[in-house]
Design an enzyme around this catalytic site. Structure first.
Site, PDB file in Angstrom:
ATOM      1  N   GLU A 120       0.821  -1.209   0.000  1.00  6.58           N
ATOM      2  CA  GLU A 120       0.000   0.000   0.000  1.00  6.58           C
ATOM      3  C   GLU A 120       0.860   1.265   0.000  1.00  6.58           C
ATOM      4  OE1 GLU A 120      -4.311  -0.319   1.935  1.00  6.58           O
ATOM      5  OE2 GLU A 120      -2.933   0.796   3.218  1.00  6.58           O
ATOM      6  N   HIS A 173       8.930 -26.235   1.191  1.00  7.91           N
ATOM      7  CA  HIS A 173       8.328 -27.437   0.592  1.00  7.91           C
ATOM      8  C   HIS A 173       7.144 -27.066  -0.290  1.00  7.91           C
ATOM      9  CE1 HIS A 173      10.901 -29.772   3.282  1.00  7.91           C
ATOM     10  NE2 HIS A 173      10.671 -28.770   4.121  1.00  7.91           N
ATOM     11  N   LYS A 207     -14.038   1.043  -3.196  1.00  7.61           N
ATOM     12  CA  LYS A 207     -14.895   1.339  -2.033  1.00  7.61           C
ATOM     13  C   LYS A 207     -16.184   2.027  -2.510  1.00  7.61           C
ATOM     14  CE  LYS A 207     -11.203   1.856   1.418  1.00  7.61           C
ATOM     15  NZ  LYS A 207     -10.570   2.750   2.421  1.00  7.61           N
TER      16      LYS A 207
HETATM   17  O1  LIG Z   1      -8.666   2.302   9.655  1.00  5.20           O
HETATM   18  P1  LIG Z   1      -9.636   2.466   8.560  1.00  5.20           P
HETATM   19  O2  LIG Z   1      -9.865   3.894   8.164  1.00  5.20           O
HETATM   20  O3  LIG Z   1     -10.937   1.757   8.859  1.00  5.20           O
HETATM   21  O4  LIG Z   1      -9.011   1.797   7.242  1.00  5.20           O
HETATM   22  C1  LIG Z   1      -8.660   0.455   7.226  1.00  5.20           C
HETATM   23  C2  LIG Z   1      -7.695   0.177   6.121  1.00  5.20           C
HETATM   24  O5  LIG Z   1      -8.298   0.490   4.859  1.00  5.20           O
HETATM   25  C3  LIG Z   1      -7.373   1.225   4.048  1.00  5.20           C
HETATM   26  O6  LIG Z   1      -7.732   2.549   4.071  1.00  5.20           O
HETATM   27  C4  LIG Z   1      -7.390   0.682   2.636  1.00  5.20           C
HETATM   28  O7  LIG Z   1      -8.663   0.591   2.168  1.00  5.20           O
HETATM   29  C5  LIG Z   1      -6.030   0.994   4.707  1.00  5.20           C
HETATM   30  O8  LIG Z   1      -5.093   1.956   4.373  1.00  5.20           O
HETATM   31  C6  LIG Z   1      -6.411   0.986   6.161  1.00  5.20           C
HETATM   32  O9  LIG Z   1      -5.423   0.426   6.950  1.00  5.20           O
END
Ligand SMILES: O=P(O)(O)OC[C@H]1O[C@](O)(CO)[C@@H](O)[C@@H]1O
Length: 431
Positions: free
Chosen positions: A269, A290, A401
């Site tokens: 990331e 293995h 998202k």
């Molecule tokens: O802590 P949050 O804002 O719920 O995000 C959870 C995770 O999702 C992300 O934003 C990636 O979608 C990560 O960077 C982060 O660790």
């Protein structure tokens, strides 16, 4: 933490001492940028100040209200779970730690059926406070506690940044709330409230974890030859630039398996930007000798293998035996065998001129883990500086998202419409 980069010299892909010397000039510049960022508590760099800025007393006072819990359930995903899980799965405790870090109905059902809900503390973690998976899982957990006549407000605390839904929920129900420190991205938050609240609840030595982080900080300097973390970051970068675009993180300790998952998020990331980056792969020694080693030794020359081990471990002796062909094992120990496997695998990669780096920590304890986690964060920040990428954000994850939210009627998103534009070429099995 010691880092041995010797087996990255003269391999294919590989680096030379000349390459490292020239790179070291850039490491000095990058270190200046990093320490400036730390001095100004700038976004992202602030994470490297946590050994000094984290407040163990505040963390403990938030969790000390829960008398002798049998279990702690963390509801969080990505950086809001992996750091705490790394510490919980590496260290022993009377208090069991569980993580709901996916939205898999089977996993949620099994976990909630298994958990002693009335003896469980629920830790809901979201830096943004808006992550769908975390909030959905929390609603499911809350309902399960209601059904079990357990007062969830009595057993739940939240850890969050900003003013998202989770903050509002905590205020509405007067839940204890820990703050995610400003300027600390999720994947760099293990040495903050995010990673340390569970550790405190499990009775681990939070100060020792932070002292390990402080050891790591003290080892940051303007040269890769003086800083193990920078040596790792610089060599990983240099190898990636020469074709090693995959990094197999291979701890030789079951207790560090989750660390490899944590590392995968950190590396992917942070560094996967603008068409560059190094793909982290989670492996485990000796098990994956293995399953994966054939590829690492004889497949495409596009990998760095990172071999990690504790120097000391509580051991189990192998009994003497007169079974034919096995006497060489008798009288030694599982730990000795594992170390032999580690050194043999390292040598086998070198013999095939495959780049590998050795990372050693003293033992799997709070201080060594703190130093390892800090070291990998600093290595990642340096790599990002050298590669000229924006290390601390993850813009590419937002598309999905929005699409998922739109598909569930959570708003108008063109991304959601694009989902239905999928090209189809379905090949079905006979039914
Ligand atoms: O802590 P949050 O804002 O719920 O995000 C959870 C995770 O999702 C992300 O934003 C990636 O979608 C990560 O960077 C982060 O660790």
């Amino acid at each position: 933490m010691d880092v041995d980069i010797g087996n990255a010299l003269g391999t294919t892909p590989g680096v030379t001492t000349g390459v490292l010397d020239r790179l070291d000039d850039r490491v000095a510049d990058a270190h200046e940028t990093i320490t400036d960022g730390m001095a100004n508590d700038a976004f992202g760099y602030a994470a490297l100040n946590l050994p000094e800025t984290a407040d163990p007393d505040a963390i403990r006072s938030a969790v000390d209200r829960y008398d002798d819990p049998e279990a702690v359930l963390t509801v969080g995903i990505g950086g809001s779970a992996l750091g705490a899980a790394t510490l919980a799965n590496a260290l022993d405790s009377e208090v069991d730690a569980y993580f709901l870090d996916n939205v898999d109905p089977d996993q949620a059902r099994r976990l909630l059926a298994e958990l002693p809900l009335s003896e469980t503390v629920v830790n809901v973690v979201s830096n943004s406070g808006t992550t769908a998976e975390t909030l959905a899982n929390f609603l499911v957990v809350r309902e399960a506690m209601d059904r079990a006549d357990v007062d969830w407000t009595d057993r739940t605390f939240v850890t969050t940044g900003g003013e998202g839904n989770l903050r509002r929920l905590a205020e509405k129900h007067d839940l204890p709330a820990l703050d995610v420190p400003a300027g600390v991205p999720g994947r760099f938050s293990v040495l903050s409230t995010v990673g340390l609240a569970v550790a405190a609840l499990q009775g681990h030595d939070v100060e020792a974890i932070l002292r390990g982080g402080a050891d790591g900080r003290e080892n940051l300097s303007g040269s890769l030859y003086d800083s193990p973390a920078y040596a790792y970051g610089a060599v990983s970068y240099a190898l990636a630039r020469r074709g090693a675009t995959t990094n197999a993180m291979m701890p030789y300790a079951e207790s560090l398996e989750t660390f490899a998952e944590w590392f995968a998020q950190l590396w992917a990331e942070s560094l996967g930007k603008d068409g560059v980056g190094q793909t982290p792969v989670r492996a485990l020694g000796a098990t994956d000798q293995h399953s994966q080693l054939q590829l690492y030794r004889a497949g495409p020359r596009e990998k760095l293998v990172t071999l990690l081990r504790p120097r000391e471990r509580a051991d189990v002796s192998i009994p003497e035996t007169d079974l034919e062909g096995l006497s060489y094992l008798g009288g030694s120990s599982l730990g000795e065998l594992l170390d032999a496997e580690f050194e043999a695998t390292e040598a086998s990669l070198a013999a095939a001129e495959r780049p590998n780096v050795r990372i050693e920590i003293d033992r799997v304890d709070e201080r060594s883990l703190g130093e390892l986690l800090y070291g990998m964060e600093a290595a990642c920040v340096l790599y990002g500086e050298l590669d000229g990428v924006e290390t601390f954000t993850q813009p590419a994850v937002e598309w999905g998202k929005k699409a998922a939210r739109g598909l569930l009627g959570g708003g108008e998103f063109e991304e959601a419409e694009a989902v239905s534009d999928k090209r189809e070429l379905v090949v079905s099995g006979g039914r």
